[in-house]
Scaffold this motif. Structure first.
Motif, short mmCIF file in Angstrom:
data_model
loop_
_atom_site.label_atom_id
_atom_site.label_comp_id
_atom_site.label_asym_id
_atom_site.label_seq_id
_atom_site.Cartn_x
_atom_site.Cartn_y
_atom_site.Cartn_z
N LEU A 17 0.87 -1.19 0.00
CA LEU A 17 0.00 0.00 0.00
C LEU A 17 0.90 1.23 0.00
CD1 LEU A 17 -2.76 -1.17 2.53
CD2 LEU A 17 -2.62 -1.53 0.06
N LYS A 18 1.02 1.83 -1.17
CA LYS A 18 1.86 3.04 -1.35
C LYS A 18 0.88 4.21 -1.47
CE LYS A 18 3.63 4.19 -5.28
NZ LYS A 18 4.31 4.24 -6.57
N CYS A 19 0.61 4.85 -0.35
CA CYS A 19 -0.53 5.77 -0.32
C CYS A 19 -0.18 7.11 0.34
CB CYS A 19 -1.68 5.16 0.47
SG CYS A 19 -2.16 3.51 -0.08
N PHE A 20 -0.74 8.16 -0.19
CA PHE A 20 -0.76 9.52 0.38
C PHE A 20 0.61 10.22 0.30
CE2 PHE A 20 -3.52 6.85 3.33
CZ PHE A 20 -4.61 6.92 2.49
N THR A 21 0.59 11.36 -0.36
CA THR A 21 1.82 12.17 -0.43
C THR A 21 2.08 12.82 0.93
OG1 THR A 21 0.65 14.20 -1.02
CG2 THR A 21 1.32 12.76 -2.84
N ALA A 22 3.30 13.32 1.09
CA ALA A 22 3.65 14.03 2.34
C ALA A 22 2.70 15.22 2.55
CB ALA A 22 5.10 14.51 2.25
N VAL A 23 2.24 15.83 1.45
CA VAL A 23 1.32 16.97 1.55
C VAL A 23 -0.01 16.50 2.15
CG1 VAL A 23 0.01 18.62 0.15
CG2 VAL A 23 2.42 18.17 -0.38
N GLU A 24 -0.47 15.32 1.74
CA GLU A 24 -1.71 14.78 2.33
C GLU A 24 -1.49 14.42 3.80
OE1 GLU A 24 -2.04 12.12 -1.37
OE2 GLU A 24 -4.07 12.07 -0.54
N ILE A 25 -0.34 13.84 4.12
CA ILE A 25 -0.04 13.49 5.52
C ILE A 25 -0.11 14.77 6.39
CG2 ILE A 25 1.74 12.60 7.12
CD1 ILE A 25 0.53 10.37 5.32
N ALA A 26 0.48 15.86 5.88
CA ALA A 26 0.46 17.13 6.63
C ALA A 26 -0.99 17.61 6.81
CB ALA A 26 1.27 18.18 5.89
N HIS A 27 -1.80 17.42 5.78
CA HIS A 27 -3.21 17.86 5.84
C HIS A 27 -4.01 17.00 6.83
CE1 HIS A 27 -6.97 19.53 4.37
NE2 HIS A 27 -7.41 18.30 4.17
N PHE A 28 -3.84 15.68 6.78
CA PHE A 28 -4.56 14.80 7.72
C PHE A 28 -4.18 15.17 9.17
CE2 PHE A 28 -3.95 10.93 4.58
CZ PHE A 28 -4.75 11.56 3.64
N ALA A 29 -2.88 15.42 9.38
CA ALA A 29 -2.40 15.73 10.74
C ALA A 29 -3.03 17.03 11.24
CB ALA A 29 -0.88 15.85 10.72
N LYS A 30 -3.13 17.99 10.33
CA LYS A 30 -3.70 19.29 10.72
C LYS A 30 -5.18 19.13 11.10
CE LYS A 30 -4.02 23.90 8.78
NZ LYS A 30 -4.01 24.57 7.48
N LEU A 31 -5.93 18.39 10.26
CA LEU A 31 -7.37 18.19 10.55
C LEU A 31 -7.56 17.42 11.86
CD1 LEU A 31 -9.12 17.15 7.18
CD2 LEU A 31 -9.11 19.39 8.28
N GLU A 32 -6.65 16.49 12.14
CA GLU A 32 -6.78 15.64 13.33
C GLU A 32 -6.21 16.32 14.58
OE1 GLU A 32 -8.38 12.86 13.00
OE2 GLU A 32 -7.96 11.76 14.84
N GLY A 33 -5.38 17.36 14.36
CA GLY A 33 -4.77 18.05 15.50
C GLY A 33 -3.66 17.25 16.16
N ILE A 34 -2.96 16.44 15.36
CA ILE A 34 -1.83 15.66 15.90
C ILE A 34 -0.60 15.90 15.03
CG2 ILE A 34 -3.28 13.87 16.96
CD1 ILE A 34 -2.65 12.06 14.55
N SER A 35 0.54 15.34 15.45
CA SER A 35 1.77 15.57 14.67
C SER A 35 1.77 14.68 13.41
CB SER A 35 2.99 15.22 15.53
OG SER A 35 3.04 13.83 15.72
N THR A 36 2.62 15.06 12.47
CA THR A 36 2.74 14.25 11.25
C THR A 36 3.36 12.88 11.57
OG1 THR A 36 4.78 15.45 10.77
CG2 THR A 36 2.80 16.16 9.59
N ARG A 37 4.26 12.85 12.54
CA ARG A 37 4.89 11.57 12.92
C ARG A 37 3.82 10.61 13.46
NH1 ARG A 37 10.07 9.63 14.28
NH2 ARG A 37 11.04 11.63 13.86
N GLU A 38 2.93 11.16 14.31
CA GLU A 38 1.88 10.31 14.88
C GLU A 38 0.91 9.86 13.77
OE1 GLU A 38 -1.44 10.57 18.38
OE2 GLU A 38 0.08 12.14 18.37
N THR A 39 0.64 10.76 12.85
CA THR A 39 -0.24 10.40 11.72
C THR A 39 0.35 9.25 10.93
OG1 THR A 39 -0.92 12.70 11.59
CG2 THR A 39 -1.35 11.36 9.63
N LEU A 40 1.64 9.35 10.64
CA LEU A 40 2.31 8.27 9.89
C LEU A 40 2.27 6.96 10.68
CD1 LEU A 40 5.44 10.25 8.62
CD2 LEU A 40 3.75 9.13 7.14
N ALA A 41 2.51 7.05 11.99
CA ALA A 41 2.53 5.83 12.81
C ALA A 41 1.15 5.18 12.83
CB ALA A 41 2.99 6.18 14.23
N ARG A 42 0.10 6.02 12.91
CA ARG A 42 -1.26 5.44 12.91
C ARG A 42 -1.56 4.76 11.58
NH1 ARG A 42 -5.50 9.53 15.71
NH2 ARG A 42 -6.92 8.46 14.28
#
Ligand code: V47
Ligand code: SF4
Length: 367
Positions: free
Chosen positions: A144-169
């Motif tokens: 599963l090769k999914c989501f650009t770094a730009v999307e990761i940054a966006h998901f993290a912002k909407l969720e209110g968590i860090s990008t590292r935590e977003t990636l780990a989840r």
């Protein structure tokens, strides 16, 4: 072996010697390669390096691209794919079931599933966790090769968590790899004009570094042939090379020539085929620590991608099946290629096709 005299006559003897000795090229060397009046000599040098690394192998992967939405808050000026709101003509958003149905409709099971989309204003991290879990359950063997770094940054912002935590989840529910999109050109003065709202270079590079730390390999890209200069391209390559020195997590570099249709971005001088090939060649020569260079046939056209395999590239990407980002911007290539078409195209160039997984391990053909 590139002919010594030819390089001496072009003032490139030192660069040739460095390449032959496996030494790193400087940005000034890169400038000289871009300025060299004999582009074939530059191509020859890049082909020498590509052959030294990979022999006559031309890699490809049996993959599927899926775009879950084109609704995006970022409004990059070069992007023909995005829509501002769901109500706008041509806007779409797929449900998880829609994504599964699309993948099920493909002729054979994919080895790699490449999912990217716009930065949708409300789709939450939980939605993407459920999407990955569903993909993993249905295709446990696919990467599963999914989501650009730009999307990761966006998901993290909407969720209110860090990008590292977003990636780990996301890793926890099956994310194996990040695709290379969103890098464009790192220079802030160019990003200001082509993608002012999305992650800057620092954030893009930080997220890839975080992914590498977490054991998630990634790809990287460069969008070229718009308003950037040669110095901007070399700066971009150098920043990728520096991160790779620190982490070793990049698998493949994908040079993306800018396609100009349906774009708000006015380009003073569109790319020539030769500019494309020279940029691919210089990328191979500068990125001495990134193992693979992709000739992405969708954006380059099949024939130019075949030629690029003799200008430093070693990978052809894959079957793809359905592509939207390039086609919205005027790509004239077909939507997908079968394995037998890929094999025939690569053999037709005198190269040895090799089916690979996302990490470039050889795989036995399924058919
Ligand atoms: O991030 C957008 C680019 C990228 C245009 O990692 C355009 O294996 C040209 O990153 N003209 C998405 N390019 C594609 C991408 C990719 C493709 C294949 C494989 C992998 C991989 C990654 O396409 C975007 C942007 O840089 N893009 N619009 C355009 N008009
Ligand atoms: Fe959105 Fe990506 Fe298009 Fe930029 S390039 S507008 S981030 S979809």
């Amino acid at each position: 072996m590139p002919d010594c005299k030819r390089f001496q006559n072009l003032g490139l003897a030192t660069i040739r010697d460095k390449v032959m000795a496996g030494e790193r090229l400087s940005r000034e060397d890169g400038e000289m390669l871009f300025a060299c009046p004999d582009p074939l000599a530059v191509g020859k040098l890049a082909h020498h390096v590509r052959t030294r690394m990979h022999g006559d192998t031309a890699f490809y992967v049996a993959n599927r691209h899926v775009n879950h939405t084109n609704v995006c808050v970022n409004g990059c000026t070069f992007c023909a794919y995005q829509r501002e709101t769901e109500g706008q003509q041509g806007a779409f958003r797929l449900s998880i079931q829609d994504v599964l149905d699309k993948l099920d409709a493909a002729p054979s099971a994919p080895r790699e599933i490449h999912v990217v989309g716009g930065c949708h204003p409300t789709l939450s991290l939980t939605y993407f966790e459920s999407l990955l879990a569903a993909l993993q359950a249905r295709w446990p063997e696919a990467v599963l090769k999914c989501f650009t770094a730009v999307e990761i940054a966006h998901f993290a912002k909407l969720e209110g968590i860090s990008t590292r935590e977003t990636l780990a989840r996301l890793k926890g529910v099956g994310l194996n790899m990040l695709p290379g999109g969103g890098a464009e050109i790192f220079a802030p003065e160019i990003r200001e004009q082509i993608c002012p709202r999305k992650s800057d270079a620092e954030e893009w590079l930080r997220i890839h570094g975080e992914a590498h730390d977490l054991g998630i390999k990634t790809n990287c890209t460069m969008l070229f042939g718009h308003i950037e200069s040669i110095a901007h391209r070399l700066d971009h390559l150098d920043q990728l090379r520096q991160l790779q020195d620190r982490t070793g997590g990049f698998v493949c570099f994908i040079p993306l020539p800018f396609l100009t249709e349906n774009s708000k971005l006015h380009v003073p001088q569109p790319l020539t085929g030769l500019d494309e090939l020279r940029t691919i060649a210089v990328s191979r020569l500068m990125l001495d620590n990134i193992p693979h260079i992709k000739a992405y046939w969708v954006m380059l056209t099949v024939k130019q991608a075949q030629t690029a395999l003799f200008w430093g590239a070693d990978d052809f990407d894959g079957t793809v099946v359905e592509e939207k980002i390039g086609h919205e911007a005027g790509a004239t290539s077909q939507q997908g290629l079968t394995r037998s078409e890929l094999n025939a195209m690569l053999r037709g160039c005198g190269l040895s096709p090799l089916e690979r997984d996302s990490f470039f391990n050889p795989v036995a053909p399924r058919d």
